[in-house]
Design an enzyme around this catalytic site. Structure first.
Site, PDB file in Angstrom:
ATOM      1  CG  ASN A 158     -19.088 -73.979 -43.086  1.00  0.00           C
ATOM      2  OD1 ASN A 158     -19.765 -73.289 -42.336  1.00  0.00           O
ATOM      3  ND2 ASN A 158     -18.680 -75.184 -42.752  1.00  0.00           N
ATOM      4  N   PRO A 182     -24.017 -62.828 -38.475  1.00  0.00           N
ATOM      5  CG  PRO A 182     -25.299 -62.216 -40.300  1.00  0.00           C
ATOM      6  CD  PRO A 182     -24.791 -61.697 -39.006  1.00  0.00           C
ATOM      7  N   GLY A 235     -18.734 -72.718 -35.019  1.00  0.00           N
ATOM      8  CA  GLY A 235     -17.445 -72.191 -35.449  1.00  0.00           C
ATOM      9  C   GLY A 235     -16.310 -72.983 -34.828  1.00  0.00           C
ATOM     10  CD  GLU A 257     -21.403 -77.803 -35.886  1.00  0.00           C
ATOM     11  OE1 GLU A 257     -20.220 -78.233 -35.903  1.00  0.00           O
ATOM     12  OE2 GLU A 257     -21.927 -77.207 -36.832  1.00  0.00           O
ATOM     13  NE  ARG A 285     -23.758 -80.789 -47.487  1.00  0.00           N
ATOM     14  CZ  ARG A 285     -24.542 -80.836 -46.429  1.00  0.00           C
ATOM     15  NH1 ARG A 285     -24.220 -81.619 -45.413  1.00  0.00           N
ATOM     16  NH2 ARG A 285     -25.642 -80.119 -46.366  1.00  0.00           N
ATOM     17  CB  CYS A 291     -17.760 -78.860 -38.937  1.00  0.00           C
ATOM     18  SG  CYS A 291     -19.564 -78.878 -39.016  1.00  0.00           S
ATOM     19  CD  GLU A 465     -27.124 -75.787 -34.162  1.00  0.00           C
ATOM     20  OE1 GLU A 465     -27.247 -74.587 -33.894  1.00  0.00           O
ATOM     21  OE2 GLU A 465     -26.379 -76.218 -35.057  1.00  0.00           O
TER      22      GLU A 465
END
Length: 486
Positions: A158, A182, A235, A257, A285, A291, A465
Site C-alpha cells: 500500500n 517487496p 503486514g 507493524e 489517504r 493501516c 519505526e
C-alpha cells in the site's frame, strides 16, 4: 493508458550481491495496472534458492559494512534522498501505474518516503554509547551499540516506496546488511528504489532483493537460516504472528507493524470543520488502504447527523478515476480481491441496519474502483467494526458518553492509531491517555512523520519505526567491563 516510460526502463530481475539476475527457476510473474487491468511488466519470480543466495551475500558483507564509517553510511542515504526528490515524478508514475494511487498522492509518498533517508542519514552519526563506574568504583563500564547483523525486511503493497525507505534507512544507518522482499502486487516501485540506492553508492551485497509470488518459501529460507539476526515486517497480524514464531526458533530480533482498526472520535464540542478535514485525511489517504486509516468513526449523538452529512458532501465531490489522469482524487483499489472485500463489508453493514448516505457501489467498467461511501447508523455487530475496511468507506457510529466511546474504541485486539477531536483540553488528555493505541492524532487526521516513532500496541505490533527510536531497532547493546586502575 500507456505504460509509463519509467516502468519500461526498469530492471525487473532479482538483485543479489550487486548484480541483477533472473530467478534460478526462470519464472516470472506479471504486474497488473488496477485501473485498466492491463499487464505492466513481468518480474523475476524468486524462490528459496534465490533467497539463500541473497542471504549468503548479505552475511558475507556484514562485517565489512558494519566497519564502514557512520558518516559514509549517512552520506549514501543523503545522496539517495536527493535522487528520490529529483526523480519523484518518474517514481510516482511507476507507483500510480502498479497500485492505483492518484499521481499527486504518489508524488507525496515519494517525498515523504525520501525523508526517512534524510532523517536516518543524520541519525547514522548520532549512534551513542555510555561509560560509568560500578557502584564500588572498581570497574569501568563502557556501553556501545553495534549493528544487529543481517536483516530480513518484508514490506506491503500500500505504500511501496515509504515502507521500503522506513526499513532500509535505519538498517543502512546502523550498519546492517539486508535481504528485502517487496510485495508481489507492487514490486516495481521497490525496484526503482534499489536503483536509486545503487546509484547513491550502496556497496554490493548490502541490500539484496528477491521478488516472489511465494513469500512463504523465500522468507522461511531466511528465517530458518540462522544467518539472519533480525526481521522487520509490515503486514497482517496473522502473518506477523507466524513470523514471530519463526523468529523465536533462532531468537531473532523482531519489529512488527501489523493490522489496525483505528477509532476516530468526534465529540460534540469539536470544531466540525477541523473534524471533517481530519476525517477526510484519516479515511481517504490512499483510498482508505492504510493501516492507520480511520476504520470506526464515532460521532457524539448531538452532532452525528451533521457530521455525517458534511463528510458525505465532501466524499461526493471527490473525482474517481485512473490515478494517472489529471484531477483524479480516488484511484482504484489494488486488486479485485480487495474490491470484493469492501463490497462484502458494506453489504453486511447495510443488512444490519446501516444507511447509505452516499456511494455504496462500484462504478461500471474496467478497473477495481469503489465509489467513496458514507454509512450512518452502523450497528455494533457489523463485520466492518472488527475488520479493517481498507477502502474508501466511512462508517459513522453514534455514541452518547465519553466512557461509552472509550469502551467501544478499545473493544478490539488492535491498537495502532486512533484519532480524537475536541476543544476541551482536559478531555483531550483524559481520552488520549485512555485510548489503547500506539499513536493518537489530536484534532488531526495525520500521525505519520519520519522524525516521530510509528508503531502500535496489542496485536498491532512490536517496536517502532521512524524517530530516534527507529534506529534502535537495528542496534544491539554491548558492554565492555574493565578493572579501574588504582
Amino acid at each position: 493508458m500507456t505504460t509509463p516510460t519509467a516502468v519500461t526502463k526498469l530492471n525487473t530481475d532479482l538483485f543479489i550481491d550487486g548484480t541483477w539476475v533472473p530467478a534460478q527457476s526462470g519464472k516470472t510473474f506479471e504486474v497488473i495496472n488496477p485501473a485498466t487491468e492491463e499487464v505492466l511488466a513481468s518480474v523475476a519470480d524468486g524462490g528459496a534458492e534465490d533467497a539463500r543466495a541473497a542471504l549468503d551475500a548479505a552475511a558475507a558483507k556484514q562485517q565489512a559494512w558494519a566497519a564502514t564509517a557512520p558518516r559514509e553510511r549517512g552520506e549514501i542515504l543523503r545522496r539517495a534522498y536527493e535522487l528520490l526528490i529529483e526523480r519523484a515524478d518518474d517514481i510516482a508514475a511507476i507507483m500510480t501505474a502498479e497500485m492505483g494511487k492518484p499521481l499527486a498522492e504518489a508524488k507525496g509518498e515519494v517525498v515523504y518516503g525520501a525523508e526517512f533517508f534524510r532523517w536516518f542519514s543524520e541519525e547514522a552519526v548520532r549512534i551513542s554509547g555510555d561509560q560509568t563506574l560500578s557502584p564500588d568504583g572498581k570497574t569501568r563500564f563502557l556501553v556501545q551499540r553495534q549493528p544487529v547483523g543481517p536483516c530480513v525486511l518484508v514490506t506491503p503493497w500500500n505504500f511501496p516506496l515509504a515502507m521500503g525507505t522506513r526499513k532500509i534507512g535505519p538498517a543502512v544507518a546502523a550498519g546492517c546488511t539486508m535481504v528485502f522482499k517487496p510485495a508481489d502486487l507492487t514490486p516495481l516501485t521497490s525496484l526503482a528504489l534499489v536503483e536509486v540506492l545503487v546509484e547513491a553508492g550502496l556497496p554490493e551485497g548490502v541490500l539484496n532483493v528477491v521478488n516472489t509470488t511465494d513469500p512463504g518459501s523465500v522468507v522461511t529460507a531466511w528465517m530458518e537460516s540462522g544467518k539472519a539476526r533480525k526481521v522487520s515486517f509490515t503486514g497482517s497480524t496473522a502473518v506477523g504472528k507466524h513470523l514471530l514464531g519463526q523468529a523465536a526458533q533462532n531468537v531473532m530480533r523482531a519489529s512488527m507493524e501489523l493490522g489496525g482498526n483505528a477509532p476516530f472520535i468526534v465529540f460534540d464540542d469539536a470544531d466540525l470543520d477541523v473534524a471533517v478535514e481530519g476525517a477526510m485525511a484519516a479515511k481517504m489517504r490512499n483510498m482508505g488502504e492504510a493501516c492507520v486509516a480511520a476504520n470506526r468513526i464515532y460521532a457524539q449523538a448531538g452532532i452525528a447527523e451533521e457530521f455525517s452529512r458534511r463528510v458525505a458532501e465532501r466524499m461526493q465531490q471527490l473525482k474517481v478515476g485512473d490515478g494517472s489522469a489529471e484531477g483524479t482524487q480516488v484511484g482504484p483499489l489494488v486488486e479485485r480481491k480487495a474490491l470484493d472485500k469492501v463490497e462484502t463489508l458494506v453489504t453486511d453493514a447495510i443488512d444490519k441496519g446501516a444507511k447509505v448516505i452516499t456511494g455504496g457501489d462500484r462504478p461500471e467498467g474496467k478497473g477495481f474502483f469503489y465509489n467513496p461511501t458514507v454509512l450512518s447508523g452502523v450497528s455494533k455487530d457489523a463485520e466492518l467494526m472488527e475488520t479493517e475496511i481498507f477502502g474508501p468507506v466511512a462508517a459513522v457510529i453514534p455514541f452518547e458518553t465519553e466512557d461509552e466511546v472509550i469502551t467501544m474504541a478499545n473493544a478490539t485486539p488492535y491498537g495502532l492509531a486512533g484519532y480524537l477531536f475536541t476543544t476541551d483540553v482536559a478531555r483531550a488528555f483524559r481520552v488520549s491517555d485512555a485510548m489503547e493505541v500506539g499513536m493518537v492524532g489530536l484534532n488531526t487526521g495525520m500521525v505519520s512523520n519520519p522524525s516521530a516513532p510509528f508503531g502500535g500496541i496489542k496485536q498491532s505490533g512490536l517496536g517502532r519505526e521512524g524517530g530516534k527510536e527507529g534506529i534502535e531497532e537495528f542496534l544491539e547493546v554491548k558492554l565492555l567491563a574493565m578493572p579501574q586502575p588504582g
